[in-house]
Motif scaffolding. Structure first.
Motif, PDB file in Angstrom:
ATOM      1  N   PRO A   1       0.799  -1.225   0.000  1.00 55.54           N
ATOM      2  CA  PRO A   1       0.000   0.000   0.000  1.00 55.54           C
ATOM      3  C   PRO A   1       0.837   1.283   0.000  1.00 55.54           C
ATOM      4  O   PRO A   1       0.287   2.354  -0.189  1.00 55.54           O
ATOM      5  CB  PRO A   1      -0.781  -0.119   1.305  1.00 55.54           C
ATOM      6  CG  PRO A   1       0.113  -0.886   2.206  1.00 55.54           C
ATOM      7  CD  PRO A   1       0.873  -1.829   1.342  1.00 55.54           C
ATOM      8  N   VAL A   2       2.130   1.161   0.289  1.00 55.69           N
ATOM      9  CA  VAL A   2       3.012   2.334   0.210  1.00 55.69           C
ATOM     10  C   VAL A   2       4.169   1.962  -0.714  1.00 55.69           C
ATOM     11  O   VAL A   2       4.360   0.792  -1.049  1.00 55.69           O
ATOM     12  CB  VAL A   2       3.575   2.735   1.602  1.00 55.69           C
ATOM     13  CG1 VAL A   2       2.478   3.178   2.531  1.00 55.69           C
ATOM     14  CG2 VAL A   2       4.384   1.604   2.216  1.00 55.69           C
ATOM     15  N   VAL A   3       4.937   2.937  -1.123  1.00 53.70           N
ATOM     16  CA  VAL A   3       6.127   2.638  -1.920  1.00 53.70           C
ATOM     17  C   VAL A   3       7.227   2.236  -0.937  1.00 53.70           C
ATOM     18  O   VAL A   3       7.659   3.035  -0.115  1.00 53.70           O
ATOM     19  CB  VAL A   3       6.568   3.856  -2.758  1.00 53.70           C
ATOM     20  CG1 VAL A   3       7.872   3.564  -3.481  1.00 53.70           C
ATOM     21  CG2 VAL A   3       5.484   4.224  -3.758  1.00 53.70           C
TER      22      VAL A   3
ATOM     23  N   SER B   1      12.493  11.347   6.879  1.00 54.82           N
ATOM     24  CA  SER B   1      12.114  10.437   7.968  1.00 54.82           C
ATOM     25  C   SER B   1      11.587   9.108   7.437  1.00 54.82           C
ATOM     26  O   SER B   1      11.473   8.131   8.182  1.00 54.82           O
ATOM     27  CB  SER B   1      11.080  11.093   8.883  1.00 54.82           C
ATOM     28  OG  SER B   1       9.927  11.386   8.138  1.00 54.82           O
ATOM     29  N   ALA B   2      11.272   9.057   6.131  1.00 56.88           N
ATOM     30  CA  ALA B   2      10.805   7.792   5.540  1.00 56.88           C
ATOM     31  C   ALA B   2      11.971   6.874   5.196  1.00 56.88           C
ATOM     32  O   ALA B   2      11.774   5.720   4.825  1.00 56.88           O
ATOM     33  CB  ALA B   2       9.981   8.081   4.288  1.00 56.88           C
ATOM     34  N   VAL B   3      13.187   7.427   5.302  1.00 56.96           N
ATOM     35  CA  VAL B   3      14.375   6.637   4.934  1.00 56.96           C
ATOM     36  C   VAL B   3      15.083   6.178   6.207  1.00 56.96           C
ATOM     37  O   VAL B   3      15.291   6.965   7.131  1.00 56.96           O
ATOM     38  CB  VAL B   3      15.348   7.482   4.070  1.00 56.96           C
ATOM     39  CG1 VAL B   3      16.591   6.669   3.726  1.00 56.96           C
ATOM     40  CG2 VAL B   3      14.661   7.963   2.814  1.00 56.96           C
TER      41      VAL B   3
ATOM     42  N   ALA C   1       7.577   5.134   1.714  1.00 54.97           N
ATOM     43  CA  ALA C   1       6.935   6.434   1.475  1.00 54.97           C
ATOM     44  C   ALA C   1       5.469   6.260   1.117  1.00 54.97           C
ATOM     45  O   ALA C   1       5.153   5.573   0.141  1.00 54.97           O
ATOM     46  CB  ALA C   1       7.662   7.155   0.348  1.00 54.97           C
ATOM     47  N   PRO C   2       4.581   6.872   1.888  1.00 56.07           N
ATOM     48  CA  PRO C   2       3.162   6.815   1.510  1.00 56.07           C
ATOM     49  C   PRO C   2       2.918   7.651   0.252  1.00 56.07           C
ATOM     50  O   PRO C   2       3.701   8.549  -0.064  1.00 56.07           O
ATOM     51  CB  PRO C   2       2.442   7.408   2.728  1.00 56.07           C
ATOM     52  CG  PRO C   2       3.473   8.102   3.509  1.00 56.07           C
ATOM     53  CD  PRO C   2       4.811   7.581   3.138  1.00 56.07           C
ATOM     54  N   TYR C   3       1.831   7.355  -0.423  1.00 56.84           N
ATOM     55  CA  TYR C   3       1.560   8.036  -1.686  1.00 56.84           C
ATOM     56  C   TYR C   3       1.281   9.533  -1.491  1.00 56.84           C
ATOM     57  O   TYR C   3       1.552  10.328  -2.380  1.00 56.84           O
ATOM     58  CB  TYR C   3       0.402   7.345  -2.411  1.00 56.84           C
ATOM     59  CG  TYR C   3       0.881   6.091  -3.086  1.00 56.84           C
ATOM     60  CD1 TYR C   3       1.548   6.149  -4.308  1.00 56.84           C
ATOM     61  CD2 TYR C   3       0.734   4.858  -2.486  1.00 56.84           C
ATOM     62  CE1 TYR C   3       2.033   5.017  -4.914  1.00 56.84           C
ATOM     63  CE2 TYR C   3       1.215   3.714  -3.076  1.00 56.84           C
ATOM     64  CZ  TYR C   3       1.865   3.789  -4.298  1.00 56.84           C
ATOM     65  OH  TYR C   3       2.357   2.664  -4.889  1.00 56.84           O
TER      66      TYR C   3
END
Lengths: 269, 337
Positions: B251-253, B296-298, B313-315
């Motif tokens: 659901p997220v990348v 912060s997604a990394v 990462a969310p869309y």
């Protein structure tokens, strides 16, 4: 040659005799009829897909992807744990409920031999039910002219058969222990399967407390839509999975044998 | 023998026959078995393949990523797909199962890659489309397989396309396609000789939407220095032995890049370098606040001589990172040709 009746029957002979007796009771039972229907459901899905009835519903699925879905979601997550639950919890509980345990316990046979014979009968019955159904599902789907060839899917089939057999042994050992411990093990068993095992979809170390996480890591199919498992799903190392599952089988069976040997069963009149 | 034992024995015979049948299929299948997510036909890639990429087309098409970015407003299919379907009957969104690209190293120049497209392909219609729609197409027979050659005789070498079987189309340079056909026809898997690559493939997380593995030989061609932050000076990159990339789009990348450095110290340097770039992005958050979310997604972790970079990462974040387009006027004149 006559046997010294003061000495107990040797473990192997006793276990074999119990195996024959238990196998007869398990194979020819209404429970087995229900289980045949249950393990046959994926075969029906495969046949429906093959003859085109379900092809439109599953247009985005290749035959191999559908086979993977059936192995992961249907056999590994639902049907085989249920099969194990219904058979393994009944190994001792049925004898207690039917008040026939006395006949077994009053024979000069070691108690662990009774449990070993019964568990062997459980393994023979469930494996005889499940493995042919998985094979038929595989061949029905993979002999389709399009998509992955039979040979290319064969290694996954061998792996799946091994993992499903291991699932039956691991869940079987656990539910045998529950059957020995508890008077009514069915409800706790269902709670274990459909509540506790959901921890496998959570992050961190929680999945390691479930059997599903280890079994799921051993198969190569990773269906796309697994909800939380898709986000947090972790593939555990194969060696660790095998070690843990083997330990579960050994520890649960040893504990069940010890409890069964030492426990005093009082039959209700 | 009791009836019960007979039932068990019959069942075991069924299992034995099934396993024997599967073993027979495995033995006689020309392409043999797959390695990791690499399908069976992928084993026919040329022996000097240095990196392999794969895309699970079904998962890709079903992902929110495709719905948002590839299909634009979510209603229109890419025009190229429409044209392709009209000419060949091939609907890439439904008919293609997976795409595998085998790279042969940068030193091979234009002979570099071979692409395997697998799915439900209408061989007759596609072959006819190649023959009629493309200019300057010639064909040759290689190991009993028709190979279509494009721009034969050009100084960069001819591009080629051929069906290795009804479900698999191979595209690429002429030498690469011919090598793949030869391997497939003879049931050879020379890629197995590259033990490092095979080990990486076997260790890939199954079920990824896309994946890339590359061994040391391809990474040795990578630049050892990259421009420093702000274009000042250059930053030396520690040598990387292998790289593995896996990704999910639903659901997220979620992308995971694992690089293997020469030793733990080099891995730590590489991890610090990546962390530095992430921190740099975070510092830009004054101008673009979404960069802070991206940073912060990394996450960057090291384990012995491995560096693992995770991006989740969310869309919504990806949407925020998109350059803002000026609103299109409703009275804009239609573009005509």
């Amino acid at each position: 040659m006559t046997r010294d009746i003061k000495r107990p029957v040797p473990f192997g002979r006793a276990a074999r005799a119990v195996f024959d007796l238990a196998l007869e009771g398990m194979v020819w039972s209404r429970r087995s009829l229900l289980m045949v229907v249950l393990v046959g459901l994926p075969v029906l899905v495969a046949v429906a897909y093959r003859v085109g009835v379900a092809a439109r519903l599953t247009a985005s699925l290749t035959p191999f992807a559908l086979y993977g879905d059936l192995v992961v979601f249907v056999y590994l997550r639902n049907i085989l744990p249920l099969v194990a639950l219904f058979y393994a919890t009944a190994l001792v509980a049925d004898e207690v409920e039917g008040k026939t345990l006395t006949y077994l316990l009053t024979r000069p046979v070691p108690r662990p031999a009774i449990l070993a014979g019964k568990f062997a009968a459980y393994a023979a019955t469930t494996l005889s039910l499940a493995l042919p159904a998985v094979l038929v599902t595989f061949f029905v789907l993979l002999t389709r002219s399009t998509g992955m060839s039979l040979g290319a899917g064969a290694p996954d089939l061998f792996r799946d058969l091994g993992v499903l057999a291991l699932a039956l042994l691991a869940y079987g050992a656990l539910f045998t222990l529950m059957g020995v411990l508890l008077k009514r093990p069915l409800i706790p068993g269902l709670l274990f399967l459909y509540l506790w095992e959901l921890l496998a979809n959570l992050p961190g170390y929680l999945p390691r407390l479930t059997l599903t996480a280890y079994l799921r890591s051993l198969v190569r199919h990773r269906p796309a839509d697994e909800g939380l498992a898709e986000i947090f799903g972790e593939v555990l190392p194969a060696l660790l999975c095998l070690e843990v599952l083997a330990a579960v089988v050994v520890v649960c069976l040893a504990a069940a044998a010890w409890i069964f040997s030492t426990r005093e069963y009082v039959m209700d009149q | 023998m009791t009836r019960s034992r007979l039932v068990v024995l019959s069942s075991m015979i069924v299992v034995a026959v099934g396993i024997t049948g599967a073993l027979g299929a495995l033995y006689f299948d020309p392409a043999r078995a797959a390695v990791g997510p690499l399908p069976a036909e992928g084993l026919s890639l040329p022996g000097d393949t240095r990196f392999v990429m794969g895309l699970d087309v079904h998962r890709f098409v079903a992902s929110p990523f495709y719905q948002r970015f590839a299909k634009g407003d979510g209603t229109a299919r890419p025009q190229a797909f429409k044209d392709l379907e009209e000419k060949t009957g091939l609907n890439p969104e439904k008919d293609v199962d997976r795409i595998v690209i085998g790279g042969r190293g940068m030193d091979k120049g234009p002979d570099g890659g071979v692409v395997l497209v697998s799915g439900r392909l209408d061989r007759t219609r596609i072959s006819r489309a190649i023959e009629t729609e493309s200019k300057g197409v010639t064909h040759e027979n290689h190991e009993g397989t028709t190979v279509y050659l494009f721009h034969e005789g050009s100084p960069r070498g001819a591009a080629a396309a051929a069906f290795v079987d009804d479900d698999t189309l191979v595209l690429g340079s002429q030498p690469g396609v011919e090598a793949t056909i030869t391997n497939y026809a003879r049931g050879q898997s020379p890629i197995r000789a590259n033990a490092a690559l095979i080990t990486l493939l076997e260790g890939l997380k199954p079920g990824s939407t896309f994946w890339v593995v590359g061994d040391q030989s391809v990474l040795s061609q990578m630049p050892m220095n990259i421009p420093g932050p702000g274009g000042q000076g250059a930053v030396s990159l520690p040598p990387v032995k292998t790289v593995v990339v896996t990704g999910e789009l639903d659901p997220v990348v979620a992308v995971e890049v694992t690089g293997e450095a020469a030793d733990p110290k080099a891995a730590q340097s590489l991890a610090d370098l990546v962390r530095g770039f992430v921190a740099l992005a975070s510092l830009q958050s004054g101008q673009r606040p979404e960069l802070k979310d991206l940073a912060s997604a990394v996450s960057v972790t090291t384990e012995a001589n491995r560096v693992r970079v995770n991006l989740r990462a969310p869309y919504e974040l990806l949407d925020a990172l998109q350059p803002r387009r000026p609103p299109v006027s409703a009275a804009a004149p239609p573009t005509g040709r």
